[in-house]
Design an enzyme around this catalytic site. Structure first.
Site, mmCIF file in Angstrom:
data_model
loop_
_atom_site.group_PDB
_atom_site.id
_atom_site.type_symbol
_atom_site.label_atom_id
_atom_site.label_comp_id
_atom_site.label_asym_id
_atom_site.label_seq_id
_atom_site.Cartn_x
_atom_site.Cartn_y
_atom_site.Cartn_z
ATOM 1 N N GLY A 20 0.818 -1.214 0.000
ATOM 2 C CA GLY A 20 0.000 0.000 0.000
ATOM 3 C C GLY A 20 0.851 1.263 0.000
ATOM 4 C CG ASP A 52 22.773 -0.774 5.040
ATOM 5 O OD1 ASP A 52 22.479 -1.871 5.560
ATOM 6 O OD2 ASP A 52 23.461 0.101 5.615
ATOM 7 C CB VAL A 53 16.780 -2.672 3.433
ATOM 8 C CG1 VAL A 53 16.856 -1.554 2.427
ATOM 9 C CG2 VAL A 53 16.888 -4.006 2.720
ATOM 10 N N GLY A 105 -2.480 0.594 9.967
ATOM 11 C CA GLY A 105 -3.809 1.084 10.319
ATOM 12 C C GLY A 105 -4.830 0.462 9.399
ATOM 13 C CE1 TYR A 120 -8.508 3.992 10.024
ATOM 14 C CE2 TYR A 120 -10.108 5.488 9.028
ATOM 15 C CZ TYR A 120 -8.849 4.908 9.045
ATOM 16 O OH TYR A 120 -7.928 5.247 8.069
ATOM 17 C CE LYS A 139 -5.454 5.611 10.821
ATOM 18 N NZ LYS A 139 -4.059 5.354 10.476
ATOM 19 C CB THR A 199 -3.725 1.080 -0.965
ATOM 20 O OG1 THR A 199 -4.808 1.122 -0.024
ATOM 21 C CG2 THR A 199 -3.033 2.424 -1.027
ATOM 22 N N PRO A 200 -4.211 -1.787 -1.909
ATOM 23 C CG PRO A 200 -2.553 -3.414 -2.102
ATOM 24 C CD PRO A 200 -2.757 -1.918 -2.075
ATOM 25 N N GLY A 201 -5.423 -2.201 0.602
ATOM 26 C CA GLY A 201 -6.270 -2.060 1.795
ATOM 27 C C GLY A 201 -7.586 -1.395 1.462
HETATM 28 N N1 LIG Z 1 -5.388 4.257 1.239
HETATM 29 C C1 LIG Z 1 -6.073 5.295 1.653
HETATM 30 O O1 LIG Z 1 -6.853 5.889 0.909
HETATM 31 C C2 LIG Z 1 -5.927 5.791 3.067
HETATM 32 C C3 LIG Z 1 -6.668 6.912 3.430
HETATM 33 C C4 LIG Z 1 -6.543 7.416 4.706
HETATM 34 C C5 LIG Z 1 -5.691 6.806 5.605
HETATM 35 N N2 LIG Z 1 -4.982 5.699 5.237
HETATM 36 C C6 LIG Z 1 -4.099 5.100 6.240
HETATM 37 O O2 LIG Z 1 -2.853 4.802 5.631
HETATM 38 C C7 LIG Z 1 -2.285 3.649 6.250
HETATM 39 C C8 LIG Z 1 -1.911 2.630 5.183
HETATM 40 O O3 LIG Z 1 -3.071 2.296 4.465
HETATM 41 P P1 LIG Z 1 -3.013 1.476 3.084
HETATM 42 O O4 LIG Z 1 -4.217 1.898 2.330
HETATM 43 O O5 LIG Z 1 -1.672 1.591 2.492
HETATM 44 O O6 LIG Z 1 -3.247 -0.007 3.646
HETATM 45 P P2 LIG Z 1 -2.797 -1.408 3.015
HETATM 46 O O7 LIG Z 1 -3.627 -2.419 3.734
HETATM 47 O O8 LIG Z 1 -2.873 -1.369 1.526
HETATM 48 O O9 LIG Z 1 -1.269 -1.550 3.462
HETATM 49 C C9 LIG Z 1 -0.960 -1.677 4.813
HETATM 50 C C10 LIG Z 1 0.373 -2.384 4.981
HETATM 51 O O10 LIG Z 1 0.545 -2.619 6.386
HETATM 52 C C11 LIG Z 1 0.756 -4.012 6.624
HETATM 53 N N3 LIG Z 1 0.164 -4.344 7.910
HETATM 54 C C12 LIG Z 1 -1.159 -4.435 8.204
HETATM 55 N N4 LIG Z 1 -1.313 -4.730 9.504
HETATM 56 C C13 LIG Z 1 -0.074 -4.817 10.032
HETATM 57 C C14 LIG Z 1 0.418 -5.078 11.331
HETATM 58 N N5 LIG Z 1 -0.418 -5.297 12.349
HETATM 59 N N6 LIG Z 1 1.769 -5.081 11.546
HETATM 60 C C15 LIG Z 1 2.623 -4.857 10.525
HETATM 61 N N7 LIG Z 1 2.199 -4.604 9.259
HETATM 62 C C16 LIG Z 1 0.870 -4.573 9.027
HETATM 63 C C17 LIG Z 1 0.086 -4.706 5.448
HETATM 64 O O11 LIG Z 1 0.622 -6.011 5.242
HETATM 65 C C18 LIG Z 1 0.397 -3.746 4.306
HETATM 66 O O12 LIG Z 1 1.683 -3.995 3.773
HETATM 67 C C19 LIG Z 1 -3.312 3.170 7.266
HETATM 68 O O13 LIG Z 1 -2.960 3.675 8.545
HETATM 69 C C20 LIG Z 1 -4.603 3.788 6.796
HETATM 70 O O14 LIG Z 1 -5.519 3.994 7.849
HETATM 71 C C21 LIG Z 1 -5.086 5.173 3.979
#
Ligand SMILES: NC(=O)c1ccc[n+]([C@@H]2O[C@H](COP(=O)([O-])OP(=O)(O)OC[C@H]3O[C@@H](n4cnc5c(N)ncnc54)[C@H](O)[C@@H]3O)[C@@H](O)[C@H]2O)c1
Length: 309
Positions: free
Chosen positions: A23, A69-70, A105, A169, A173, A204-206
């Site tokens: 994401g 280097d990661v 999140g 949620y 936040k 994003t995937p989420g």
């Molecule tokens: N995508 C949006 O439009 C959007 C909008 C507002 C806020 N956000 C916030 O941005 C953040 C990322 O969202 P995203 O859309 O990229 O989500 P996503 O689900 O696409 O990616 C989240 C990543 O975090 C990892 N992950 C999930 N739970 C985990 C855990 N407990 N420990 C370690 N890794 C974990 C997942 O494997 C993934 O790689 C979140 O906090 C979300 O609330 C996203």
């Protein structure tokens, strides 16, 4: 070295990034690394971590470097021992910490009254308590380094407006936002800054998973819907968000703390104003979209004004 590299001061620094494999997080890591940051990435998704590792190695090769280097770890940011072990590994590997990015999140949609204490707890663990945990591990290390530091939390526009169906949620936040504001003041004398980045709509995937759960992926991604709801008329990209994180991690934001950036194409600014295809800007739905029974009784402007005084 160009102006940005010089002023950003990111080259050779070390960052911990939770949820950095997929994401928004993936692009955030890639962009930090592009600026010379050495990242320690924690993520539950082993496959996404492997893909990230391959991408970073490929980029390093293209830049004529032997490797990248990661430090990549499969693990859950909600687990205190996992987090402690991640920070210890950073101590052992690099002996410094400059940046922490809390990305983990997520949520689901349900009316508050349909949710249970278990669900509230799950949402708080997913969105709030791991931020406390990560900060409690990062701050002593940043203090010990004596160079200050930067903490960046990914929050959401829903922390700044009502979010029907996402009450807990949104509350979690908003709590991160307020936590950052207070911590910014507590940590300012140490030169440790803490800020938030609050996206609105970035596919994003989420987000896709949530849309599928809602059976509304079409509606969410419909270009007309996006044009109506987002003043810039397009969804965000991970790079739009990563740019804000790189800026906050860098010395370019050296006097900025306790605040939130809103890379959202203008949605937080528009606050309820929509760009309807025919009517243009309005802070209500066009009347022709309302069913007859839902239409408010016609009232002249004069009568409304009379009634209000
Ligand atoms: N995508 C949006 O439009 C959007 C909008 C507002 C806020 N956000 C916030 O941005 C953040 C990322 O969202 P995203 O859309 O990229 O989500 P996503 O689900 O696409 O990616 C989240 C990543 O975090 C990892 N992950 C999930 N739970 C985990 C855990 N407990 N420990 C370690 N890794 C974990 C997942 O494997 C993934 O790689 C979140 O906090 C979300 O609330 C996203």
């Amino acid at each position: 070295m160009g102006w940005f590299e010089q002023r950003s001061g990111l080259d050779g620094t070390v960052a911990v990034i939770t949820g950095g494999a997929g994401g928004l997080g993936r692009q955030i890591v890639i962009d930090l690394v592009a600026n010379g940051v050495r990242p320690a990435v924690l993520d539950t998704d082993a496959e996404a971590l492997a893909a990230l590792e391959a991408t970073l190695a490929e980029t390093a090769r293209e830049n004529g470097q032997a490797g990248s280097d990661v430090l990549l770890r499969v693990g859950d940011a909600r687990d205190a021992d996992t987090m402690t072990s991640l920070f210890t590994a950073v101590d052992e590997r690099w002996g410094r910490l400059d940046t922490l990015v809390n990305i983990v999140g997520g949520t689901f949609r349900a009316p508050f009254t349909d949710t249970s204490p278990n669900a509230w707890n799950a949402l708080l663990r997913m969105n709030l308590t791991h931020v406390f945990q990560a900060c409690s591990l990062a701050i002593p290390r940043m203090r010990a380094g004596g160079r200050g530091g930067s903490i960046v939390n990914i929050t959401t526009i829903e922390a700044h407006r009502a979010a029907p169906g996402y009450a807990v949620y949104s509350a979690a936040k908003a709590a991160v936002t307020q936590f950052a504001r207070t911590l910014a003041v507590e940590l300012a004398p140490d030169g440790i800054r803490i800020n938030n980045v609050a996206p609105d709509f970035v596919p994003t995937p989420g987000l896709q998973r949530m849309a599928v759960e809602l059976n509304s992926d079409q509606a969410l991604l419909d270009p007309v819907g996006v044009r109506v709801a987002i003043p810039m008329g397009r969804p965000g990209t991970p790079a739009d968000i990563a740019g804000g994180v790189v800026f906050l991690a860098s010395n370019l934001s050296s006097y900025l703390t306790g605040t939130t950036l809103h890379p959202d194409g203008g949605t937080s600014a528009s606050a309820g104003w929509f760009n309807w295809p025919e009517e243009g800007w309005a802070n209500h739905a066009p009347l022709h979209l309302l069913r007859d029974g839902d239409r408010p009784a016609a009232a002249s402007t004069e009568r409304l004004v009379e009634e209000s005084i």
